[in-house]
Design a protein around this motif. Structure first.
Motif, short mmCIF file in Angstrom:
data_model
loop_
_atom_site.label_atom_id
_atom_site.label_comp_id
_atom_site.label_asym_id
_atom_site.label_seq_id
_atom_site.Cartn_x
_atom_site.Cartn_y
_atom_site.Cartn_z
N ILE A 128 0.84 -1.20 0.00
CA ILE A 128 0.00 0.00 0.00
C ILE A 128 0.88 1.25 0.00
O ILE A 128 0.61 2.22 -0.72
CB ILE A 128 -0.94 0.00 1.22
CG1 ILE A 128 -1.93 -1.17 1.12
CG2 ILE A 128 -1.68 1.32 1.35
CD1 ILE A 128 -2.79 -1.35 2.34
N ALA A 129 1.94 1.22 0.81
CA ALA A 129 2.87 2.35 0.83
C ALA A 129 3.53 2.54 -0.52
O ALA A 129 3.74 3.67 -0.98
CB ALA A 129 3.93 2.13 1.91
N ILE A 130 3.84 1.43 -1.19
CA ILE A 130 4.44 1.50 -2.53
C ILE A 130 3.44 2.12 -3.50
O ILE A 130 3.80 2.96 -4.34
CB ILE A 130 4.84 0.09 -3.02
CG1 ILE A 130 5.83 -0.56 -2.05
CG2 ILE A 130 5.45 0.19 -4.43
CD1 ILE A 130 7.14 0.13 -1.92
N GLY A 131 2.17 1.70 -3.40
CA GLY A 131 1.14 2.25 -4.28
C GLY A 131 0.96 3.74 -4.08
O GLY A 131 0.76 4.50 -5.04
N GLY A 170 10.75 7.28 -12.74
CA GLY A 170 10.22 6.98 -11.42
C GLY A 170 8.91 6.21 -11.46
O GLY A 170 8.71 5.27 -10.70
N VAL A 171 8.01 6.61 -12.37
CA VAL A 171 6.71 5.94 -12.48
C VAL A 171 6.90 4.48 -12.87
O VAL A 171 6.28 3.57 -12.29
CB VAL A 171 5.82 6.66 -13.51
CG1 VAL A 171 4.50 5.92 -13.67
CG2 VAL A 171 5.57 8.11 -13.09
N LEU A 172 7.76 4.22 -13.85
CA LEU A 172 7.98 2.85 -14.31
C LEU A 172 8.71 2.02 -13.25
O LEU A 172 8.37 0.86 -13.01
CB LEU A 172 8.79 2.87 -15.61
CG LEU A 172 8.11 3.55 -16.81
CD1 LEU A 172 9.04 3.56 -18.01
CD2 LEU A 172 6.81 2.85 -17.16
N PHE A 173 9.69 2.64 -12.61
CA PHE A 173 10.46 1.93 -11.58
C PHE A 173 9.54 1.45 -10.45
O PHE A 173 9.60 0.29 -10.02
CB PHE A 173 11.55 2.84 -11.02
CG PHE A 173 12.26 2.27 -9.82
CD1 PHE A 173 13.21 1.27 -9.97
CD2 PHE A 173 11.98 2.74 -8.55
CE1 PHE A 173 13.87 0.75 -8.86
CE2 PHE A 173 12.63 2.22 -7.43
CZ PHE A 173 13.58 1.23 -7.59
N TRP A 174 8.68 2.33 -9.95
CA TRP A 174 7.82 1.96 -8.83
C TRP A 174 6.71 1.00 -9.25
O TRP A 174 6.13 0.31 -8.41
CB TRP A 174 7.24 3.22 -8.16
CG TRP A 174 8.28 3.92 -7.34
CD1 TRP A 174 9.02 5.00 -7.69
CD2 TRP A 174 8.73 3.53 -6.05
NE1 TRP A 174 9.91 5.33 -6.69
CE2 TRP A 174 9.75 4.44 -5.66
CE3 TRP A 174 8.38 2.51 -5.16
CZ2 TRP A 174 10.41 4.35 -4.44
CZ3 TRP A 174 9.03 2.42 -3.94
CH2 TRP A 174 10.04 3.34 -3.59
#
Length: 343
Positions: free
Chosen positions: A229-232, A263-267
């Motif tokens: 959830i924190a990652i999301g 950053g968007v792709l990495f996460w």
């Protein structure tokens, strides 16, 4: 919160970080799923659908990691975009970037709902309660519907799909859907679904008859996977930052898209890997409990050897004893809630 993308020196995802994490995120899924199946085998517990479904999730994580490595080495991900005489143009680097980005988005979206299904099927396997089973079935249906809808939307976001790499992004026009608003809705709905899934079992655990300390421990085990959830939340915030920057400085954004979208792709990859690890962690409980008991027996044996022979017979430990539902004997039976033995 200040948007760091307006700082030209902001670069938390250089190529060496992307390559290193790409390799790491190949290893973690293999170990996570491998240990899950080993625990099932060692405890004599029957392998269920929730276990088998982690295999495609593992494969997706591996493919995502390989895609990140390819995107970094050939598509310029994490670095500055190649320009033609200072202008945006069709380069081999940009073509490679757009193709790997498409694969990234398609695999990543598929992986998110598959790992959610694994968690829900794990809950279903542990709780054999009419009311909870109905709620669980509803969430399984929502997850499948969400996953199919967004996976198809990502797969056919442009008509034809080759528009993604045959044209520059400012030239997409009506050939492609939504853009930033579409991906933001994906990220937010994914986050809401994650929060709901991890909260669902808590009321049912609270109604089990067991000491408060054990109840807190059981809830803690179930929420180990909630780190996703924190990652999301992190991914949604970063995406919001990127959209805000692109809205204010569209020319700068499209001139260096390989830099700003990293950053968007990495996460997206991180969320898949951590999600898989999180849904596997509770299944390790029998193995960890057995290891702790064996260590305690070894310590007791060492201590008794200093005191002299102990005539009391020590109980032998069999890992099969831990095959009661993945959380071990801590889950007690109650009159209205039953933890099913899926051995």
């Amino acid at each position: 919160m200040v948007n760091p993308y307006f700082d030209p020196n902001y670069n938390p995802y250089p190529p060496h970080v992307l390559l290193g994490t790409g390799v790491l995120f190949i290893i973690i899924p293999i170990l996570s799923v491998g240990l899950r199946f080993y625990t099932r085998w060692a405890s004599g517990t029957k392998v269920g659908v929730d276990d088998w479904i982690t295999i495609p999730s593992m494969i997706i994580c591996i493919l995502l990691s390989i895609t990140q490595i390819i995107a970094t080495t050939t598509g310029g991900l994490g670095g500055h975009q190649e320009l033609i005489d200072g202008q945006i143009g069709h380069t081999d680097q940009l073509t490679a970037y757009e193709k790997t980005k498409y694969i990234y988005e398609l695999l990543g979206t598929s992986g998110l709902w598959i790992v959610k299904l694994s968690a829900l099927l794990f809950y279903r396997r542990i709780f054999s309660v009419g009311v909870y089973r109905t709620v669980n079935n509803v969430f399984i249906g929502l997850t499948i519907a969400w996953g199919i809808a967004f996976t198809f939307a990502v797969a056919f976001q442009c008509t034809p799909v080759s528009t993604l790499w045959d044209r520059l992004e400012p030239e997409f026009g009506t050939a492609c859907i939504g853009g930033p608003s579409f991906y933001l809705s994906l990220a937010i709905s994914d986050l809401i679904l994650d929060i709901s899934i991890f909260i669902v079992p808590i009321p049912h655990i609270q109604q089990l008859r067991m000491p408060r300390r054990q109840k807190v421990a059981v809830i803690g085990v179930f929420l180990l996977g909630s780190v996703v959830i924190a990652i999301g939340i992190t991914r949604a915030i970063i995406f919001g930052w990127v959209v805000a920057f692109a809205t204010v400085h569209p020319l700068a954004y499209f001139s260096d898209i390989t830099w700003y979208t990293t950053g968007v792709l990495f996460w997206h990859l991180v969320e898949n890997v951590v999600g898989l690890l999180g849904c596997c962690l509770p299944t390790y409980a029998p193995l960890f409990k057995s290891l702790l008991q064996k260590r305690k027996m070894t310590d007791d044996s060492t201590e008794s050897s200093h005191r002299g022979p102990d005539k009391r017979r020590r109980p032998s430990l069999h890992l099969e004893d831990e095959a009661a539902p993945a959380l071990g004997d801590n889950l007690s039976h109650s009159s209205s809630y039953r933890i099913s033995n899926y051995k």
